[in-house]
Structure formats: C-alpha cells, structure tokens
Design a protein around this motif. Structure first.
Motif: not given
Length: 357
Positions: A55-56, A59, A61, A64-66, A105
């Motif tokens: 997710d980091s 984010g 890129c 909102k999450r992976s 997602y």
C-alpha cells in the motif's frame, strides 16, 4: 439477459445449439475480492511487482492503496463466465481486444456479463466455436475489464442444424489511444530501488528479446487451488475420469494459470512493467499438465507514448511460455507458423511503465 441453461434442476452447461448471436448472458455469483485472495495469488505464482505488493508503494504512485493484480481480476471475471460459456468446452482458443479499464481493490465486488458476438460450426459437425465479449464490473457498476474470447464447444446433437456462421471483425491490437491509465496513477515519484528494477520505459526498444531465465514447475494441488480460487468450474480441469483425460495421466491445466506463471516470471527483465493495460491477443498453443516446468521469454513489439503523460509510457510486449523447454534460444514459430511442441502460450499485451524523469 438469459441465465445459465440449466436442465431441470441440474445445470449441465450450454452446447453449441444453445447460443445465439446477440444474446446477452448475466453470469452468476458476484465475488468480493479480498486481501486473502491476493495473498493466495502471491503464494501460487510469486509475483513481485511493487505496485501490487505494498500500500505504501502504491500510495506514493498516487493510488489509494495497492490494487489487485491485473491477472487476478481477469481470472475472477473469466471464472464467472465459465458455467455459461465453456463448461462443455473442448478448448479455449484465443483472446482479443481486451482492456483493463479501472483498477480493482480489495473489497471490490465483481460481476460479469457476456454477449455472444459470433458462432461457427466446425467441419467435423460435432463441435463449433463461440465468440463472446465479457465485461467485468465492480459494485458501482463501473466496467473494470472487457475482452473477447473464443472457445470450442461441443454440440449436444451432431445431427442438429449448423448455426449461421458469424465471425466478428476484431482488431489486431488495441490502439494506444484506447489504453486506460488507472485513475490517480502518477509515476513521477517512482522508486526503482524499492521496485527492484532500474529499467524504465525509455530503456526498451522494439525488437528486443528478453529471456526471463527462471522456471516454475506446476504442482497438481496448486493448479486445483488456483482454479477453484477463481470459481472456474470447467470440467476439463477437474474431472479426469469423465473428460477422457486418462490418456494424459493428469488433468489439463487452466490456461490462465500458465498466463499468471509467465507474468510472474517476466519480473526478471520487466520488473517495472507493473500495470497490464490491454490484451491484444493470445493463444494456448499446446496443453500443459501438472509436473511441467514453465519458462518464458518476451519480445518488445512496440513502444507508445501516452497522451499528456511524461511520467509513464506503454510497451507492447509479446510473451511466449514453454513447458520443459528453457528459453535461452527463444523457441518460436517456424516459417510455416508451426510452434515447437514445448510452446504452450503466445500472449500479446500492452504494459505500462514509468519513464525517466
């Protein structure tokens, strides 16, 4: 829209006679994709693309999450269509004009619908080809994936009349202007060190070939788990006895399983090609069985800029997967268009990569 062609209380699937051009089919069983699905998918294939792993990183890129791996989303949508389209299939023959239209997602719920766009009876009179366009949508009704596939299906009665032949006019490839970039995606701060690759869009050239080097041996249990994960009920992948596969000694592997293996292997050489944007075409050339070891190589066919984007570009990449045949010599078709026995997949996709700043 029509249903699943159940006979009495038992769904036996559709035969060639049960399809009509223009028919729209709503597929059963909506599916909420979870982080558990992504973990199982990673355990099965070992993909290492950073955008789908953290997710980091996603984010950073702009997402909102992976997101869910693009091929996992494809397999879930594909699996919805199997009971209505290919339960009585002899083989899935090919793909065309496929596009990933929006990221999926964890927590998104997917449904699928298909339209029959072509029919043709084979000369043997016992089988025929059905062409369908399948669209997957999320819980908001937004299309997330759309593609055409054609499949060889058995006839219920060889003496029944042949359907009128309709073969759809399909593009050779998705044009770059039709590629959808995930909303919010911004590669301007892309971290190649954390991504594990220093090769950007600018570093690839049309004609370049890449041996992905590594191989993965398919285990029977892995394939069964994967195919059930997608709720793909095609009998040829499960019932070795009644599908006449005793001669093979093992059950036929779902072609999408090979696609995901080849995609995971492609990280070694295409580690920053983290978004699959389009499926231009593809063939499952030869059958794959448990115990076979899959290798892969890729060739860059084209390179395209994305309108108004300086942070990302698109590569058109052909990926060839083999069984028990290392790809150091790039095994391919001969001048007559014949593949070596060891080639099992020939896939043509558009991939999105970051560009150098």
């Amino acid at each position: 829209m029509s249903g699943n062609g159940a006979v009495g209380k038992t769904g036996r699937g559709r035969f060639l006679e049960d399809f009509a051009v223009g028919e729209r089919i709503a597929h059963a069983t909506p599916r909420t994709v979870t982080t558990g699905d992504t973990a199982i998918y990673m355990a099965l294939y070992g993909p290492r693309f950073a955008l789908q792993s953290a997710d980091s990183f996603a984010g950073a890129c702009g997402l909102k999450r992976s997101p869910v791996d693009d091929w996992l989303a494809f397999h879930v949508v594909f699996g919805k269509s199997v009971p209505d389209i290919s339960l009585n299939a002899v083989a899935n023959l090919g793909y065309a004009d496929g596009r990933w239209l929006a990221p999926v997602y964890p927590g998104d719920s997917l449904t699928a619908d298909s339209e029959v766009i072509g029919l043709r009876q084979n000369s043997n009179g016992t089988t025929g080809t059905v062409y369908v366009r399948t669209t997957g949508r999320n819980q908001h009704g937004a299309a997330v994936i759309d593609y055409v596939r054609w499949v060889m299906v058995r006839k219920r009665d060889p003496d029944s009349p042949a359907p009128e032949t309709v073969i759809p006019d399909l593009p050779e490839a998705v044009t770059p202007d039709r590629l959808a970039v995930p909303e919010g995606l911004d590669f301007s701060g892309y971290d190649p060190v954390r991504a594990g690759s220093g090769h950007f869009w600018d570093d690839y050239a049309p004609g370049e070939k890449i041996d992905h080097v590594d191989g993965m041996t398919i285990e029977e249990a892995e394939h069964q788990l994967a195919t059930r994960l997608y709720q793909n009920t095609a009998r040829v992948h499960f019932d070795q006895h009644r599908q006449g596969q005793e001669r093979l000694g093992r059950r036929l592997i779902y072609g999408g399983h090979v696609i995901s293996l080849a995609r995971a292997l492609s990280f070694n050489g295409l580690g920053n090609a983290c978004v699959v944007a389009a499926l231009n075409g593809g063939r499952h050339v030869n059958p794959t069985l448990a115990g076979h070891t899959v290798y892969a190589w890729s060739q860059v066919l084209d390179r395209a800029e994305l309108p108004g984007r300086r942070d990302a570009g698109a590569l058109r990449v052909r990926t060839v997967a083999t069984r028990d045949l290392p790809c150091d010599g790039f095994p391919d078709k001969d001048d007559g268009g014949r593949y070596p026995d060891g080639v099992v997949l020939d896939l043509d996709t558009w991939l999105l990569l970051p560009r150098r700043g």
